[in-house]
Design a protein around this motif. Structure first.
Motif, PDB file in Angstrom:
ATOM      1  N   THR A 193       0.833  -1.195   0.000  1.00 25.31           N
ATOM      2  CA  THR A 193       0.000   0.000   0.000  1.00 25.31           C
ATOM      3  C   THR A 193       0.873   1.252   0.000  1.00 25.31           C
ATOM      4  N   THR A 194       1.946   1.226   0.795  1.00 19.64           N
ATOM      5  CA  THR A 194       2.899   2.343   0.794  1.00 19.64           C
ATOM      6  C   THR A 194       3.533   2.500  -0.589  1.00 19.64           C
ATOM      7  N   ASP A 195       3.909   1.374  -1.198  1.00 22.14           N
ATOM      8  CA  ASP A 195       4.504   1.414  -2.536  1.00 22.14           C
ATOM      9  C   ASP A 195       3.517   1.942  -3.573  1.00 22.14           C
ATOM     10  N   TRP A 196       2.239   1.679  -3.352  1.00 20.84           N
ATOM     11  CA  TRP A 196       1.215   2.160  -4.274  1.00 20.84           C
ATOM     12  C   TRP A 196       1.019   3.673  -4.137  1.00 20.84           C
ATOM     13  N   GLN A 197       1.046   4.135  -2.924  1.00 19.23           N
ATOM     14  CA  GLN A 197       0.759   5.548  -2.663  1.00 19.23           C
ATOM     15  C   GLN A 197       1.951   6.456  -2.872  1.00 19.23           C
ATOM     16  N   THR A 198       3.161   5.888  -2.851  1.00 17.25           N
ATOM     17  CA  THR A 198       4.368   6.684  -3.032  1.00 17.25           C
ATOM     18  C   THR A 198       5.346   5.975  -3.968  1.00 17.25           C
ATOM     19  N   VAL A 199       6.263   6.756  -4.538  1.00 21.51           N
ATOM     20  CA  VAL A 199       7.340   6.211  -5.370  1.00 21.51           C
ATOM     21  C   VAL A 199       8.653   6.841  -4.920  1.00 21.51           C
ATOM     22  N   GLU A 200       9.742   6.151  -5.203  1.00 23.90           N
ATOM     23  CA  GLU A 200      11.060   6.672  -4.825  1.00 23.90           C
ATOM     24  C   GLU A 200      11.636   7.486  -5.964  1.00 23.90           C
ATOM     25  N   VAL A 201      11.986   8.725  -5.665  1.00 20.27           N
ATOM     26  CA  VAL A 201      12.599   9.624  -6.642  1.00 20.27           C
ATOM     27  C   VAL A 201      13.815  10.260  -5.989  1.00 20.27           C
ATOM     28  N   GLY A 202      14.996   9.957  -6.526  1.00 19.37           N
ATOM     29  CA  GLY A 202      16.217  10.532  -5.983  1.00 19.37           C
ATOM     30  C   GLY A 202      16.462  10.168  -4.534  1.00 19.37           C
ATOM     31  N   SER A 235      -6.674   1.523  -3.171  1.00 16.79           N
ATOM     32  CA  SER A 235      -6.621   2.095  -1.818  1.00 16.79           C
ATOM     33  C   SER A 235      -7.606   3.237  -1.600  1.00 16.79           C
ATOM     34  N   GLY A 236      -8.553   3.436  -2.516  1.00 15.80           N
ATOM     35  CA  GLY A 236      -9.523   4.509  -2.356  1.00 15.80           C
ATOM     36  C   GLY A 236     -10.396   4.309  -1.125  1.00 15.80           C
ATOM     37  N   VAL A 237     -10.749   5.415  -0.475  1.00 17.39           N
ATOM     38  CA  VAL A 237     -11.549   5.326   0.754  1.00 17.39           C
ATOM     39  C   VAL A 237     -13.043   5.449   0.475  1.00 17.39           C
ATOM     40  N   ARG A 238     -13.421   5.855  -0.721  1.00 15.92           N
ATOM     41  CA  ARG A 238     -14.839   6.035  -1.047  1.00 15.92           C
ATOM     42  C   ARG A 238     -15.457   4.825  -1.731  1.00 15.92           C
ATOM     43  N   VAL A 239     -14.639   3.801  -1.962  1.00 11.29           N
ATOM     44  CA  VAL A 239     -15.113   2.571  -2.596  1.00 11.29           C
ATOM     45  C   VAL A 239     -14.641   1.384  -1.764  1.00 11.29           C
ATOM     46  N   ASP A 240     -15.167   0.201  -2.084  1.00 12.18           N
ATOM     47  CA  ASP A 240     -14.716  -1.016  -1.402  1.00 12.18           C
ATOM     48  C   ASP A 240     -13.401  -1.466  -2.027  1.00 12.18           C
ATOM     49  N   SER A 241     -12.347  -0.708  -1.737  1.00  5.53           N
ATOM     50  CA  SER A 241     -11.024  -0.985  -2.287  1.00  5.53           C
ATOM     51  C   SER A 241     -10.356  -2.133  -1.538  1.00  5.53           C
ATOM     52  N   VAL A 242      -9.237  -2.601  -2.094  1.00  4.89           N
ATOM     53  CA  VAL A 242      -8.462  -3.641  -1.411  1.00  4.89           C
ATOM     54  C   VAL A 242      -8.109  -3.178  -0.004  1.00  4.89           C
ATOM     55  N   HIS A 243      -7.633  -1.958   0.123  1.00  2.43           N
ATOM     56  CA  HIS A 243      -7.212  -1.430   1.416  1.00  2.43           C
ATOM     57  C   HIS A 243      -8.385  -1.344   2.392  1.00  2.43           C
ATOM     58  N   THR A 244      -9.525  -0.846   1.922  1.00  2.00           N
ATOM     59  CA  THR A 244     -10.707  -0.700   2.779  1.00  2.00           C
ATOM     60  C   THR A 244     -11.212  -2.053   3.270  1.00  2.00           C
ATOM     61  N   VAL A 245     -11.348  -3.001   2.365  1.00  2.00           N
ATOM     62  CA  VAL A 245     -11.883  -4.309   2.740  1.00  2.00           C
ATOM     63  C   VAL A 245     -10.862  -5.082   3.583  1.00  2.00           C
TER      64      VAL A 245
END
Length: 202
Positions: free
Chosen positions: A100-109, A174-184
């Motif tokens: 989930t962290t990898d989905w929400q962020t990416v490594e740059v520099g 990971s959306g909070v307004r739908v039944d996302s993987v993260h929410t469920v």
């Protein structure tokens, strides 16, 4: 296991605020059963109604604290369930949190920055990894699924969210307004903690 009334009240520990349809989607009861349960819970002070939605009250939580030891006595005494829960906490749950962290962020520099989802290939790899963890989770939680069919329902709902994400609806990761993987996943985790009588790890 929980009877329909107990399950309706319990569902409001998994979704903090919801209407009858949303609760039925989580627990698999009929809309009519959920409505009847909510009406009874409101009259008994276990649930508070507000503009068509409902939330559990402290009295409702106290009620469930008295119900769980009886309703979940068998799985709580099952060593296979305990071992499966240990494997869940130390393995797949940590993997989901990391992905989930990898989905929400990416490594740059060398720094982590918000993922703008401009790289479909990167996103696709994360979704593929989530799918593999989902398959593993179904195996890890098999003793819990055998003890309580609601566990299997959560796994099926996570699978549905993954299918939608694979089809391009990336809010279902990971959306909070739908039944996302993260929410469920959060709902699944909360349910099995209550099933087994454990506390959420810090």
């Amino acid at each position: 296991m929980l009877d329909p009334y107990e399950l309706t009240v319990h569902t409001l520990t998994l979704r903090q605020l919801g209407d009858a349809g949303q609760l039925a989607e989580i627990n698999g009861l009929t809309f009519a059963d959920v409505e009847a349960g909510l009406e009874k819970a409101v009259s008994e002070g276990a649930v508070l109604a507000a503009r068509g939605s409902y939330m559990i009250t402290p009295a409702g939580r106290a009620f469930l604290d008295g119900v769980y030891p009886r309703a979940f006595a068998a799985p709580r005494a099952d060593s296979a369930v305990s071992e499966a829960m240990d494997a869940f906490e130390t393995g797949v749950n940590k993997q989901i949190l990391s992905l989930t962290t990898d989905w929400q962020t990416v490594e740059v520099g060398g720094d982590r920055v918000p993922n703008d989802h401009g790289d479909p290939g990167y996103d696709a790899k994360i979704i593929e990894k989530l799918g593999r963890v989902h398959e593993k989770t179904a195996k890890v939680l098999r003793p819990l699924s055998a003890a309580d069919p609601l566990v299997e329902r959560f796994l099926e709902r996570i699978g549905t969210a993954l299918t939608r994400a694979e089809g391009g609806e990336i809010a279902y990761v990971s959306g909070v307004r739908v039944d996302s993987v993260h929410t469920v996943w959060f709902q699944l985790h909360e349910h099995i903690l209550r099933l087994t009588g454990r506390e959420r790890p810090e």
